[in-house]
Scaffold this active site. Structure first.
Site, mmCIF file in Angstrom:
data_model
loop_
_atom_site.group_PDB
_atom_site.id
_atom_site.type_symbol
_atom_site.label_atom_id
_atom_site.label_comp_id
_atom_site.label_asym_id
_atom_site.label_seq_id
_atom_site.Cartn_x
_atom_site.Cartn_y
_atom_site.Cartn_z
ATOM 1 N N ALA A 1 29.627 40.260 33.593
ATOM 2 C CA ALA A 1 30.750 41.186 33.761
ATOM 3 C C ALA A 1 31.678 41.029 32.570
ATOM 4 O O ALA A 1 31.738 39.968 31.942
ATOM 5 C CB ALA A 1 31.502 40.901 35.060
ATOM 6 N N ALA B 1 35.724 42.472 31.109
ATOM 7 C CA ALA B 1 36.938 43.203 31.470
ATOM 8 C C ALA B 1 37.926 43.192 30.315
ATOM 9 O O ALA B 1 37.520 43.175 29.154
ATOM 10 C CB ALA B 1 37.543 42.595 32.735
ATOM 11 N N SER B 2 39.224 43.151 30.624
ATOM 12 C CA SER B 2 40.237 43.415 29.611
ATOM 13 C C SER B 2 40.450 42.283 28.626
ATOM 14 O O SER B 2 40.644 42.517 27.439
ATOM 15 C CB SER B 2 41.561 43.764 30.287
ATOM 16 O OG SER B 2 41.930 42.746 31.187
ATOM 17 N N GLN C 1 35.111 37.869 29.312
ATOM 18 C CA GLN C 1 33.887 38.253 29.985
ATOM 19 C C GLN C 1 33.306 37.048 30.714
ATOM 20 O O GLN C 1 33.634 35.904 30.414
ATOM 21 C CB GLN C 1 32.888 38.843 29.013
ATOM 22 C CG GLN C 1 32.411 37.918 27.913
ATOM 23 C CD GLN C 1 31.594 38.672 26.866
ATOM 24 O OE1 GLN C 1 31.919 39.807 26.495
ATOM 25 N NE2 GLN C 1 30.524 38.056 26.385
ATOM 26 N N VAL C 2 32.435 37.327 31.690
ATOM 27 C CA VAL C 2 31.914 36.293 32.579
ATOM 28 C C VAL C 2 30.411 36.140 32.368
ATOM 29 O O VAL C 2 29.675 37.133 32.311
ATOM 30 C CB VAL C 2 32.207 36.648 34.053
ATOM 31 C CG1 VAL C 2 31.576 35.612 34.982
ATOM 32 C CG2 VAL C 2 33.711 36.732 34.286
ATOM 33 N N LYS D 1 34.010 32.076 32.571
ATOM 34 C CA LYS D 1 34.877 33.131 32.051
ATOM 35 C C LYS D 1 35.361 32.723 30.659
ATOM 36 O O LYS D 1 36.010 31.685 30.501
ATOM 37 C CB LYS D 1 36.066 33.336 32.999
ATOM 38 C CG LYS D 1 36.936 34.528 32.690
ATOM 39 C CD LYS D 1 37.967 34.694 33.810
ATOM 40 C CE LYS D 1 38.876 35.883 33.592
ATOM 41 N NZ LYS D 1 39.851 36.027 34.700
ATOM 42 N N ASP E 1 46.369 41.908 41.179
ATOM 43 C CA ASP E 1 45.461 42.765 40.414
ATOM 44 C C ASP E 1 44.385 43.331 41.340
ATOM 45 O O ASP E 1 43.193 43.062 41.173
ATOM 46 C CB ASP E 1 44.823 41.950 39.283
ATOM 47 C CG ASP E 1 44.177 42.832 38.221
ATOM 48 O OD1 ASP E 1 44.367 44.070 38.281
ATOM 49 O OD2 ASP E 1 43.493 42.281 37.336
#
Length: 469
Positions: free
Chosen positions: A131, A133-134, A137-138, A152, A281
Site C-alpha cells: 500500500a 499513501a501521502s 508506503q507499506v 511503513k 483520519d
C-alpha cells in the site's frame, strides 16, 4: 533519492496549473450560458471538469496534495451523482494507493534507520509495496520472530512536500469550494497543515497506535495491530488482513455494509472514551472488515455480529484526555428535545455564536435538526441522497440555512472533532449502511443521556469494552 516529485519548481508548476485551469473553465462556462445552456447544467459540467483535473494532479503528487485528496474523498457522497459517478474509482484509488517509491530508496531508508544489517531483522521482506499513501508506503514482511508485519517507510523529503503542497493549495482554496457544497475548504487545508509535524513523527504515531492496541486487545468489535518496532521514518506493526473498506463500499453485501458502518460509528465514539485519543483520519483506506479466522481470533465468516473492524494509521489523532466534550452530547440531547433557548445559550457560551451576532434560537434549532436526523430514530439508513440533500440545503445561497450557517462560528477546540464527524458520516453514506447511531451516542457520548456530563456511561465498561455483569 525518492522519485516523489518534490522539487519546488515541479510541484509548484503542477499545482499552480489547477487555478489556471479552473479560470479557463469558468470562461468556457460563461460562453456556454451565453449560448443558451442552463446555469445548472453548466455548473455540473464545470464541477465535473474541475474534479477530473484536481484528482489527476493529486494522485500524481502524493505529499500534501495526496493528503488533501484523501481528506476530500470522504465527502464524495455529497456530490451530485452525475459528477461523483465517474470519479468514484479515482477517489478510491486516492484512499488506497499511489505510485510506489523505488526499491533502492526503500532499502536506503531501511539501512539508514535500522542499520547496515537491517535484513537480519526480517525472515522475509517484500520489495513491492502492499500500500502507498501521502507520506509513506507499506511493505509486507516477516519479522525475525516469525510474525507477519507491516513495514511503513516514510518518503524522503515528505515533510517538505507536505508543507509546500498545502501552502500552495491554500492559496486557491476558495476555487475548490464547489467540489463539496456547503463545506469551507480553507480551514480543512489549514488544519492539515497544522498537523504536518505530528504525522511525520512516527514516534507519536507508534505511541497512539500502541495505546489503542492495548485498550482494544481482545475486543469483540475492534482490532488494532500492535507496534513491533519504531525508529525515525520506519514503523513496524503487526500485519492486518481483512477486506478493505473501499472494497466494501464498491462491492460489499448489505450485511458487510451495515456491520462496517455500525462498528465505524462505535469506534468513533468509544475511542476517545477508552483511550483519550480520537483517530482523526477516517478515510476508507484506514479500515478493514475482519471476517474469517485468518483475520484474527474471534472472527466468524458466517456471523456478521462476529465480524470486527480493523483500524490502521494513527498518524493523526486528537488528544482528548477526558473523552469527547460533554457539551456536545448535552447540546445534541437538548436539540432532539426541542429546547431551542437552552441550545442557543450553550452555543453562545461555547463560542459557536460570536458575541457580535444575535440569532433566532428557533431558527438555529431548525438549522440543526436535519443534521442530527440520524440520532432521532432507532436505526438510520445513511445514503448518498440524504447527504446530498443536506449539502444542497446548506449550500443554497437563497436558503435561510445558508445565511444562518455563515453566521455560526466553529471554535478551534472543536475543529478536528467536527471534521472527523463529517468525514465519518461521509463514509457511512458511501457504505449505504443502516446504523443504530443513537445506541452508540447513548453508550459512549457523555452528556447525551441526561446527568452523564461528568460520569459518562463508558465508565462502567471494562478494558475489553464489555459492561460488568
Amino acid at each position: 533519492m525518492s522519485d516523489l516529485p518534490r522539487k519546488a519548481v515541479t510541484r509548484t508548476a503542477k499545482l499552480a496549473a489547477l487555478p489556471l485551469g479552473f479560470a479557463g473553465r469558468a470562461t468556457w462556462g460563461l460562453g456556454k450560458r451565453i449560448g443558451g445552456m442552463s446555469a445548472d447544467l453548466v455548473g455540473r459540467e464545470l464541477q465535473q471538469r474541475t474534479a477530473e483535473q484536481l484528482f489527476k494532479v493529486l494522485g500524481e503528487l502524493k505529499g500534501g496534495a495526496m493528503k488533501f485528496g484523501q481528506a476530500l474523498s470522504v465527502f464524495e457522497s455529497a456530490l451530485p451523482e452525475e459528477v461523483a459517478g465517474p470519479y468514484r474509482a479515482a477517489l478510491t484509488r486516492l484512499q488506497e494507493a499511489a505510485p510506489p517509491m523505488p526499491t533502492r530508496t526503500v532499502h536506503a531508508v531501511l539501512k539508514e534507520r535500522l542499520g547496515e544489517n537491517w535484513r537480519e531483522l526480517f525472515v522475509e521482506f517484500e520489495d513491492k509495496p502492499a500500500a502507498a499513501a501521502s507520506i509513506g508506503q507499506v511493505h509486507r514482511a516477516v519479522w525475525h520472530d516469525g510474525r507477519t508485519v507491516a513495514v511503513k517507510v516514510q518518503y524522503p523529503g515528505a515533510g517538505e512536500a507536505l508543507l509546500s503542497d498545502l501552502n500552495q493549495l491554500s492559496r486557491f482554496a476558495r476555487l475548490l469550494g464547489p467540489l463539496v457544497p456547503g463545506m469551507d475548504i480553507k480551514p480543512l487545508i489549514q488544519e492539515l497543515r497544522d498537523r504536518v509535524s505530528e504525522e511525520l513523527d512516527y514516534g507519536l504515531e507508534a505511541s497512539a497506535q500502541q495505546a489503542h492496541a492495548e485498550e482494544f486487545a481482545g475486543d469483540p468489535d475492534v482490532a488494532v495491530p500492535r507496534v513491533v518496532h519504531q525508529s525515525e521514518q520506519v514503523l513496524v506493526t503487526e500485519w492486518m488482513g481483512g477486506k478493505p473498506l473501499a472494497e466494501v463500499i464498491a462491492s460489499g453485501s448489505q450485511d458487510e455494509r451495515d456491520r462496517a458502518g455500525q462498528l465505524l460509528a462505535r469506534f468513533l465514539f468509544s475511542g476517545p472514551a477508552r483511550t483519550g485519543l480520537l483517530h482523526a483520519d477516517p478515510h476508507p483506506g484506514n479500515f478493514r472488515l475482519l471476517k474469517g479466522a485468518e483475520d484474527g481470533e474471534g472472527a466468524d465468516g458466517e456471523d456478521p455480529d462476529a465480524w470486527r473492524l480493523g483500524v490502521l494509521d494513527f498518524g493523526t489523532v486528537d488528544r482528548l484526555p477526558d473523552g469527547l466534550p460533554g457539551n456536545i452530547g448535552t447540546a445534541l440531547r437538548m436539540t432532539l428535545e426541542g429546547e431551542a433557548e437552552a441550545v442557543y445559550e450553550m452555543l453562545c457560551e461555547e463560542g459557536f455564536v460570536k458575541e457580535s451576532v444575535e440569532l433566532d434560537p428557533d431558527a438555529v434549532l431548525d438549522y440543526l435538526l436535519p443534521i442530527i436526523e440520524p440520532a432521532q430514530v432507532e436505526e438510520f439508513v445513511f445514503s448518498r441522497g440524504w447527504i446530498r440533500n443536506q449539502a444542497a440545503r446548506i449550500a443554497d445561497v437563497r436558503s435561510p440555512a445558508y445565511q444562518l450557517g455563515k453566521q455560526l462560528n466553529l471554535p478551534p477546540a472543536y475543529l478536528l472533532i467536527h471534521r472527523v464527524t463529517l468525514s465519518t458520516i461521509g463514509v457511512l453514506c458511501q457504505l449505504g449502511a443502516a446504523v443504530r447511531l443513537r445506541d452508540e451516542l447513548e453508550d459512549w457520548l457523555p452528556g447525551f443521556l441526561e446527568g452523564t456530563e461528568e460520569d459518562g456511561p463508558y465508565d462502567e465498561y471494562d478494558a475489553a469494552g464489555e459492561a460488568p455483569a
